[in-house]
Design an enzyme around this catalytic site. Structure first.
Site: not given
Ligand code: IPM
Ligand code: MG
Length: 361
Positions: A141, A191, A223, A247, A251
């Protein structure tokens, strides 16, 4: 009782509408208790469009000086296509970096009331209670060099995955500390079979483990970890991982709770300052329609009460109020099930606030 100063950075998309519900819940909680002082400031596209900077200096300073930051969401699909400095979402990255909010806790808890809302089978997700601890200020990042340039007459995109041992050590410590307060299991995700950054990550985490003999440390490749999260999510207690893996994994983990609309987060620095935000982001496609789920924002406010404002009893009360409205059958569209009562953003926030007022002493 002391006044607690909360910076409210509602931002873009559904950010303002869900954050308004969290503020409402905090106000209901404060009726007879602590005093909160809210200061709103622009961030994201909303700030870029008015003052030409997604993170105006005044907003950043307000956030730094507050006792805690309640964040909505920043960025939209359109601004994601602009150069980085004009992207609303970039404000979040800059604020994380500037405040050195390296430890991002994303707790994933399968509410019994929502087991039917997940795309996964009930018997897989029942009892899931884990934390993804994502390193938030390093990795690909922020690593240099980065950019797009021309080499041999073609464009080349470049990003750099990079971690210093100090960055790894501090987030590893945060992971062991978190595990110590829970079921004492820490799974470090990397990884290391391919990446040098990850090989160092694994080495440093293993070194830190010597100070935590009471915590069981395991390592998984990212993975395999993503597969195990879906296959046997109950096996996880605390997962510690780098910025990009965290990240993605968070999700995926969100779906264990039925909806990403349920996932709160806390991003902390070494001084204990914190930024609290729902994991879901700005979701511009559903913004302004009163259909977004405000519970992730409300649960983020609960994390804020616990971690930055040192009000664990009030945090528990806020979480309890969320449980009660779910038990009463109220659902936003993302967690709707047959037989439940469909409500909008505002009505869900009102219901939580009502529970909190009823509980106030
Ligand atoms: C998160 C989001 C952010 C990230 C984006 C909005 C920059 O996806 O907080 O998970 O990638 O960190
Ligand atoms: Mg995210």
């Amino acid at each position: 009782m002391t006044r607690m100063h909360i910076a409210v950075l509602a931002g873009d998309g559904i950010g303002p509408e869900v954050t308004a519900q969290a503020v409402k819940a905090l106000r209901a909680l404060a009726a007879n208790g602590p005093q909160f002082e809210f200061s709103a400031a622009p961030v994201g596209d909303a700030a870029y469009d008015t003052v030409g900077d997604p993170l105006p200096e005044a907003t950043a300073t307000l956030a730094e000086r507050a006792d805690a930051v309640l964040f909505g969401a920043a960025g939209t699909y359109e601004s994601d296509l602009r150069p980085p400095e004009a992207r609303g979402g970039h404000a979040l990255l800059r604020l994380r970096k500037r405040m050195d909010l390296f430890a991002n806790f994303r707790p994933v808890f399968a509410f019994p009331e929502l087991l039917g809302a997940s795309t996964l089978r009930r018997e897989v997700i029942e009892g899931v209670d884990l934390i993804v601890l994502r390193e938030l200020t390093g990795d690909i990042y922020f690593g240099q060099p980065r950019g797009v340039r021309v080499e041999n007459a073609e464009r080349v995109g470049i990003n750099t995955m990079r971690y210093t041992e100090g960055e790894i050590r501090r987030v590893a410590r945060a992971g062991f500390e978190a595990a110590r307060g829970r079921r004492k299991k820490l799974c470090s995700v990397d990884k290391a079979n391919v990446l040098e950054t990850s090989a160092l990550w694994r080495e440093v985490v293993t070194e830190v483990a010597r100070d935590y003999p009471d915590v069981e440390l395991t390592h998984q490749y990212v993975d395999a970890a993503s597969m195990m999260l879906i296959r046997r999510p109950r096996d996880f207690d605390v997962i510690v991982t780098g910025n990009i893996f965290g990240d993605i994994l968070s999700d995926a983990a969100a779906m264990l709770t039925g909806s990403i609309g349920m996932l709160p987060s806390a991003s902390l620095n070494a001084a204990g300052q914190g930024l609290y935000e729902p994991v879901h982001g700005s979701a511009p496609d559903i913004a302004g329609k009163d259909i977004a789920n405000p519970l992730a924002s409300i649960l983020s406010a609960a994390m804020m009460l616990r971690h930055s404002l040192k009000q664990p009893a009030l945090a528990a009360r806020m979480e309890q109020a969320v449980r009660r409205v779910l038990a009463a059958g109220l659902r936003t569209a993302d967690i709707m099930e047959p037989g439940a009562m469909l409500v909008g953003t505002e009505a869900m926030g009102d219901a939580v606030a009502r529970e909190l007022s009823a509980m106030a002493d």
